[in-house]
Design a protein around this motif. Sequence first.
Motif, PDB file in Angstrom:
ATOM      1  N   TYR A   1       0.824  -1.214   0.000  1.00  0.00           N
ATOM      2  CA  TYR A   1       0.000   0.000   0.000  1.00  0.00           C
ATOM      3  C   TYR A   1       0.858   1.263   0.000  1.00  0.00           C
ATOM      4  O   TYR A   1       0.502   2.261  -0.653  1.00  0.00           O
ATOM      5  CB  TYR A   1      -0.944  -0.003   1.200  1.00  0.00           C
ATOM      6  CG  TYR A   1      -2.233  -0.756   0.955  1.00  0.00           C
ATOM      7  CD1 TYR A   1      -3.257  -0.173   0.219  1.00  0.00           C
ATOM      8  CD2 TYR A   1      -2.436  -2.034   1.453  1.00  0.00           C
ATOM      9  CE1 TYR A   1      -4.451  -0.846  -0.016  1.00  0.00           C
ATOM     10  CE2 TYR A   1      -3.621  -2.723   1.226  1.00  0.00           C
ATOM     11  CZ  TYR A   1      -4.621  -2.125   0.485  1.00  0.00           C
ATOM     12  OH  TYR A   1      -5.791  -2.786   0.235  1.00  0.00           O
ATOM     13  N   GLU A   2       1.973   1.271   0.725  1.00  0.00           N
ATOM     14  CA  GLU A   2       2.846   2.447   0.696  1.00  0.00           C
ATOM     15  C   GLU A   2       3.335   2.706  -0.727  1.00  0.00           C
ATOM     16  O   GLU A   2       3.406   3.860  -1.176  1.00  0.00           O
ATOM     17  CB  GLU A   2       4.045   2.235   1.628  1.00  0.00           C
ATOM     18  CG  GLU A   2       3.717   2.397   3.106  1.00  0.00           C
ATOM     19  CD  GLU A   2       4.952   2.232   3.967  1.00  0.00           C
ATOM     20  OE1 GLU A   2       6.044   1.958   3.422  1.00  0.00           O
ATOM     21  OE2 GLU A   2       4.830   2.376   5.207  1.00  0.00           O
ATOM     22  N   ASN A   3       3.680   1.629  -1.430  1.00  0.00           N
ATOM     23  CA  ASN A   3       4.146   1.770  -2.806  1.00  0.00           C
ATOM     24  C   ASN A   3       3.059   2.359  -3.693  1.00  0.00           C
ATOM     25  O   ASN A   3       3.323   3.164  -4.592  1.00  0.00           O
ATOM     26  CB  ASN A   3       4.602   0.403  -3.322  1.00  0.00           C
ATOM     27  CG  ASN A   3       5.245   0.496  -4.700  1.00  0.00           C
ATOM     28  OD1 ASN A   3       6.178   1.279  -4.894  1.00  0.00           O
ATOM     29  ND2 ASN A   3       4.767  -0.287  -5.631  1.00  0.00           N
ATOM     30  N   ARG A   4       1.794   1.972  -3.432  1.00  0.00           N
ATOM     31  CA  ARG A   4       0.694   2.450  -4.278  1.00  0.00           C
ATOM     32  C   ARG A   4       0.311   3.901  -3.980  1.00  0.00           C
ATOM     33  O   ARG A   4      -0.490   4.486  -4.716  1.00  0.00           O
ATOM     34  CB  ARG A   4      -0.516   1.531  -4.094  1.00  0.00           C
ATOM     35  CG  ARG A   4      -0.332   0.175  -4.759  1.00  0.00           C
ATOM     36  CD  ARG A   4       0.121   0.339  -6.217  1.00  0.00           C
ATOM     37  NE  ARG A   4       0.526  -0.903  -6.834  1.00  0.00           N
ATOM     38  CZ  ARG A   4      -0.283  -1.645  -7.590  1.00  0.00           C
ATOM     39  NH1 ARG A   4      -1.520  -1.277  -7.801  1.00  0.00           N
ATOM     40  NH2 ARG A   4       0.191  -2.758  -8.129  1.00  0.00           N
TER      41      ARG A   4
ATOM     42  N   LEU B   1      -5.041   1.419   4.007  1.00  0.00           N
ATOM     43  CA  LEU B   1      -4.167   1.824   5.113  1.00  0.00           C
ATOM     44  C   LEU B   1      -4.967   2.082   6.387  1.00  0.00           C
ATOM     45  O   LEU B   1      -4.487   1.835   7.497  1.00  0.00           O
ATOM     46  CB  LEU B   1      -3.376   3.072   4.715  1.00  0.00           C
ATOM     47  CG  LEU B   1      -2.277   2.841   3.666  1.00  0.00           C
ATOM     48  CD1 LEU B   1      -1.681   4.154   3.209  1.00  0.00           C
ATOM     49  CD2 LEU B   1      -1.186   1.923   4.232  1.00  0.00           C
ATOM     50  N   LYS B   2      -6.185   2.577   6.232  1.00  0.00           N
ATOM     51  CA  LYS B   2      -7.047   2.759   7.404  1.00  0.00           C
ATOM     52  C   LYS B   2      -7.322   1.409   8.074  1.00  0.00           C
ATOM     53  O   LYS B   2      -7.269   1.279   9.309  1.00  0.00           O
ATOM     54  CB  LYS B   2      -8.369   3.415   6.989  1.00  0.00           C
ATOM     55  CG  LYS B   2      -9.386   3.537   8.119  1.00  0.00           C
ATOM     56  CD  LYS B   2     -10.697   4.116   7.600  1.00  0.00           C
ATOM     57  CE  LYS B   2     -11.786   4.067   8.667  1.00  0.00           C
ATOM     58  NZ  LYS B   2     -13.089   4.571   8.167  1.00  0.00           N
ATOM     59  N   ALA B   3      -7.611   0.377   7.247  1.00  0.00           N
ATOM     60  CA  ALA B   3      -7.847  -0.953   7.802  1.00  0.00           C
ATOM     61  C   ALA B   3      -6.601  -1.479   8.500  1.00  0.00           C
ATOM     62  O   ALA B   3      -6.668  -2.024   9.615  1.00  0.00           O
ATOM     63  CB  ALA B   3      -8.284  -1.914   6.692  1.00  0.00           C
ATOM     64  N   LEU B   4      -5.444  -1.274   7.896  1.00  0.00           N
ATOM     65  CA  LEU B   4      -4.201  -1.775   8.482  1.00  0.00           C
ATOM     66  C   LEU B   4      -3.819  -0.999   9.745  1.00  0.00           C
ATOM     67  O   LEU B   4      -3.148  -1.532  10.631  1.00  0.00           O
ATOM     68  CB  LEU B   4      -3.072  -1.694   7.454  1.00  0.00           C
ATOM     69  CG  LEU B   4      -3.244  -2.639   6.245  1.00  0.00           C
ATOM     70  CD1 LEU B   4      -2.235  -2.312   5.156  1.00  0.00           C
ATOM     71  CD2 LEU B   4      -3.114  -4.091   6.683  1.00  0.00           C
ATOM     72  N   SER B   5      -4.261   0.277   9.852  1.00  0.00           N
ATOM     73  CA  SER B   5      -3.963   1.052  11.067  1.00  0.00           C
ATOM     74  C   SER B   5      -4.722   0.531  12.272  1.00  0.00           C
ATOM     75  O   SER B   5      -4.406   0.884  13.418  1.00  0.00           O
ATOM     76  CB  SER B   5      -4.312   2.531  10.844  1.00  0.00           C
ATOM     77  OG  SER B   5      -5.724   2.720  10.797  1.00  0.00           O
TER      78      SER B   5
ATOM     79  N   PHE C   1       2.619  11.748   4.413  1.00  0.00           N
ATOM     80  CA  PHE C   1       3.085  13.141   4.428  1.00  0.00           C
ATOM     81  C   PHE C   1       3.885  13.479   3.167  1.00  0.00           C
ATOM     82  O   PHE C   1       3.792  14.589   2.640  1.00  0.00           O
ATOM     83  CB  PHE C   1       3.962  13.390   5.665  1.00  0.00           C
ATOM     84  CG  PHE C   1       3.234  13.295   6.985  1.00  0.00           C
ATOM     85  CD1 PHE C   1       1.859  13.441   7.053  1.00  0.00           C
ATOM     86  CD2 PHE C   1       3.930  13.061   8.167  1.00  0.00           C
ATOM     87  CE1 PHE C   1       1.188  13.355   8.263  1.00  0.00           C
ATOM     88  CE2 PHE C   1       3.284  12.979   9.382  1.00  0.00           C
ATOM     89  CZ  PHE C   1       1.896  13.111   9.440  1.00  0.00           C
ATOM     90  N   GLN C   2       4.637  12.516   2.651  1.00  0.00           N
ATOM     91  CA  GLN C   2       5.537  12.773   1.522  1.00  0.00           C
ATOM     92  C   GLN C   2       4.842  12.646   0.169  1.00  0.00           C
ATOM     93  O   GLN C   2       5.109  13.430  -0.757  1.00  0.00           O
ATOM     94  CB  GLN C   2       6.719  11.798   1.591  1.00  0.00           C
ATOM     95  CG  GLN C   2       7.754  12.006   0.489  1.00  0.00           C
ATOM     96  CD  GLN C   2       8.967  11.107   0.668  1.00  0.00           C
ATOM     97  OE1 GLN C   2       9.192  10.578   1.745  1.00  0.00           O
ATOM     98  NE2 GLN C   2       9.749  10.941  -0.400  1.00  0.00           N
ATOM     99  N   GLU C   3       3.915  11.670   0.053  1.00  0.00           N
ATOM    100  CA  GLU C   3       3.379  11.336  -1.270  1.00  0.00           C
ATOM    101  C   GLU C   3       1.995  11.910  -1.560  1.00  0.00           C
ATOM    102  O   GLU C   3       1.592  11.985  -2.719  1.00  0.00           O
ATOM    103  CB  GLU C   3       3.312   9.804  -1.428  1.00  0.00           C
ATOM    104  CG  GLU C   3       4.624   9.084  -1.225  1.00  0.00           C
ATOM    105  CD  GLU C   3       5.661   9.450  -2.286  1.00  0.00           C
ATOM    106  OE1 GLU C   3       5.255   9.985  -3.346  1.00  0.00           O
ATOM    107  OE2 GLU C   3       6.856   9.231  -2.054  1.00  0.00           O
ATOM    108  N   VAL C   4       1.238  12.290  -0.516  1.00  0.00           N
ATOM    109  CA  VAL C   4      -0.166  12.650  -0.725  1.00  0.00           C
ATOM    110  C   VAL C   4      -0.380  14.128  -0.409  1.00  0.00           C
ATOM    111  O   VAL C   4      -0.032  14.600   0.686  1.00  0.00           O
ATOM    112  CB  VAL C   4      -1.097  11.796   0.178  1.00  0.00           C
ATOM    113  CG1 VAL C   4      -2.555  12.145  -0.114  1.00  0.00           C
ATOM    114  CG2 VAL C   4      -0.839  10.310  -0.053  1.00  0.00           C
ATOM    115  N   HIS C   5      -0.955  14.856  -1.363  1.00  0.00           N
ATOM    116  CA  HIS C   5      -1.394  16.227  -1.096  1.00  0.00           C
ATOM    117  C   HIS C   5      -2.838  16.145  -0.598  1.00  0.00           C
ATOM    118  O   HIS C   5      -3.789  16.091  -1.390  1.00  0.00           O
ATOM    119  CB  HIS C   5      -1.303  17.091  -2.362  1.00  0.00           C
ATOM    120  CG  HIS C   5      -1.646  18.518  -2.109  1.00  0.00           C
ATOM    121  ND1 HIS C   5      -2.741  19.139  -2.655  1.00  0.00           N
ATOM    122  CD2 HIS C   5      -1.038  19.451  -1.327  1.00  0.00           C
ATOM    123  CE1 HIS C   5      -2.823  20.387  -2.241  1.00  0.00           C
ATOM    124  NE2 HIS C   5      -1.781  20.604  -1.438  1.00  0.00           N
TER     125      HIS C   5
END
Length: 932
Positions: A95-98, A113-117, A135-139
């Motif tokens: 998911y981080e890669n996606r 990611l919400k499910a995994l959190s 923080f780095q990949e998503v605006h």
Amino acid sequence: MAAAAALEAAAPTGALWGLVHDFVMGQQEGPADQVAADVKSGNYTVLQVVEALGSSLENPEPRTRARGIQLLSQVLLHCHTLLLEKEVVHLILFYENRLKDHHLVIPSVLQGLKALSLCVALPPGLAVSVLKAIFQEVHVQSLPQVDRHTVYNIITNFMRTREEELKSLGADFTFGFIQVMDGEKDPRNLLVAFRIVHDLISRDYSLGPFVEELFEVTSCYFPIDFTPPPNDPHGIQREDLILSLRAVLASTPRFAEFLLPLLIEKVDSEVLSAKLDSLQTLNACCAVYGQKELKDFLPSLWASVRRESSQRRTILEMLLGFLKLQQKWSYEDRDQRPLNGFKDQLCSLVFVALTDPSTQLQLVGIRTLTVLGAQPDLLSSEDLELAVGHLYRLSFLEEDSQSCRVAALEASGTLAALYPVAFSSHLIPKLAEELRVGESNLTKGDEHIQCSRHLCCLQALSAVSTHPSIVKETLPLLLQHLWQVNRGNMVAQSSDVIAVCQSLKQVAEKCQQDPESCWYFHQTAIPCLLALAVQASMPEKEPSVLKKVLLEDEVLAAMVSVIGTATTHLSPELAAQSVTHIVPLFLDGNVSFLPENSFPSRFQPFQDDASGQRRLIALLMAFVCSLPRNVEIPQLNQLMRELLELSCCHSCPFSSTAAAKCFAGLLNKHPAGQQLDEFLQLAVDKVEAGLGSGPCRSQAFTLLLWVTKALVLRYHPLSSCLTARLMDLLNDPELGPAAADGFSLLMSDCTDVLTRAGHAEVRIMFRQRFFTDNVPALVQGFHAAPQDVKPNYLKGLSHVLNRLPKPVLLPELPTLLSLLLEALSCPDCVVQLSTLSCLQPLLLEAPQVMSLHVDTLVTKFLNLSSSPSMAVRIAALQCMHALTRLPTPVLLPYKPQVIRALAKPLDDKKRLVRKEAVSARGEWFLLGSPGS
């Protein structure tokens, strides 16, 4: 796609392939629930689902990839609790890669990611990895509202479960969140974002150099300007946002240098809502900010507040907050105190509030005056005179301003301890004059008004008795008032004497903290009360109504309360001095220490054939049963024998009961040994002789009851024998009902004797021990008893269980519940009420056990809701309300019947019954509805 390849598993079945294919191709919208259900049931594994999705996850078309990840994310939301740590690691990497994928894919990735959190099996370090990636990949602020909300949920989940990991990021975490929140406009998201900021601050996350940035990203919404749209399904109100933002702005003094100028600006705004919000936020800040943060802004704040001519209550509440904060500051130089320059304006503002017709403004004014008075060397003598005058006036307000009157009395007590001279000079003389106004001088129709003022005066005298010098003025006034009643100088009723005694007791309570005042009260008030009582007990040719008042049960009980309160806090040395006077008074008639001790005949309460003098044994009980245990009582052997003899005298039940209680109180404190054994043997012999046929059976039973309680409290071995004797009496035709009620006394706390405050020996676990030792015998006795005495056993059992700590009762509930249910059918209202009081908390604490008997419970509770006793009706309706906490499927079959039945008490003639009926019926109406 190495991360996806690492998730290889056994080949999925054709059915799973079909579901996945149909969803990805858009031919079905609901297979995610079906796939999740199959995973939960063990038909598939999560890895098999990933394998089935393999081609779609690598498809070059973004929409197809998005559909594949959407299905996987929905399955994970249902099944995240089943994941193993190894699976979580691979999924997180995937998911981080996606997050770097096409913007159409991002919403589904965030859901995953919400499910995994939420995973318990999340390995250390991955929470930080996920947030760094976001923080780095998503605006975030370019995403739709629902996806932004998902990001906030991910952050919230990690803050709840991985706090220490996130704190390892230091200020980078704070800066990352600032970027996420910056520009947020949706009220649904703002509520969550404000909560995150508050947690960042309150849980001590590092803010680093980003304090001002964090302030800016939240304060830009101040003041809140939001009007919810009509029929808003989310139910968010403007007040919700205001309170959430206020909690953030007032959460740290590090915001002060940025916030206070903003608030000063908004206080001067022309917009009324902005003024109000600013003042209320200032008020909230007062609890957090310190001297350093506020001192530079106080002149500007005061200038802005002084210009305001509206919202007086809010302004005063804000000033009150500042004053409370000021109390925490210390200054070596009086001239440095910032309040000194504003003292006159503050006093003027407070005094105007105290004369305002608004009760709420008066209440805030009283609280502010109290805090002002606590500032050392602030108020002048002129200020204090005005303050005392206002408090005097407010202490005599009518009943519709009861809250202000009570607040004024409390403030008077607080300030009198700080300024005794001011209150002695300006308040006590007014109260003394008020007290001198006799009811005999009233014109017809003024009695109620004067009586009310009289009571207010007595309450004010006791309220200000918070300083030793004031006690030396108020106590003589109260005692002098009693003497005037005794001499017939006033038209008196028992309520007048009781009111004075209640004030005396309150003074005694205030004296307990100061040994000197305690001794002064004791040696001044106790002889006076005893002298009044002895004078009233003397025989007369024509008994006066006035003296009869002083010997009434309720008046003597009020005196008992005063004497007991005045004795409990005496030092052993001073108590020993007092006991050498009071015991000889009752045993030998020695009245030499009493004021005005010229009595027409001798005082002999133990020899008196008439009941007048014997009734005063209650006052002896109050004194000797409140002494410290190590105080030696003179002539103890004679005293115990006299008490024992009087306890079985049938001519005056009040006196015999007082003697039995006094005897029991002394037994409880007596050290183990031969003398105690002798006293116990005398008591047992007296009880057994009295319980035989004769006129003293009731008195002997009362003696048995009190002696048993005295021994139960201290775990004395004889208590089991006496309790067994009490159980035998449950079968007695005459004494059986009283014996059943006796179990209530054994399990209850007393107020006059055998109290911890009165130095009695009360073991902490006596109730639990009594339950363990005696309930099995009660149950056995119930089953063996004839039908006509079974209610006595049920009553006794109900009293024991009702007063037992619920954690002790819960393990025994399955074996005792059938008896409790049978007790509900007992015609005795006391049994019904006691049993209902026992069952109501059990419905909340043991729903699974209680649900096994739901049919019986519903039937019996509904029947009792029509009881002739109002207390029983109320308790039954409260139990019907508590029933709704049982599992819903168990209750639903009864819902129509209950709703129909509860319509009847809605028309009950008593308001309290109708109130409970509305509450219970409303809960039953909601039963089974969505969200209930």
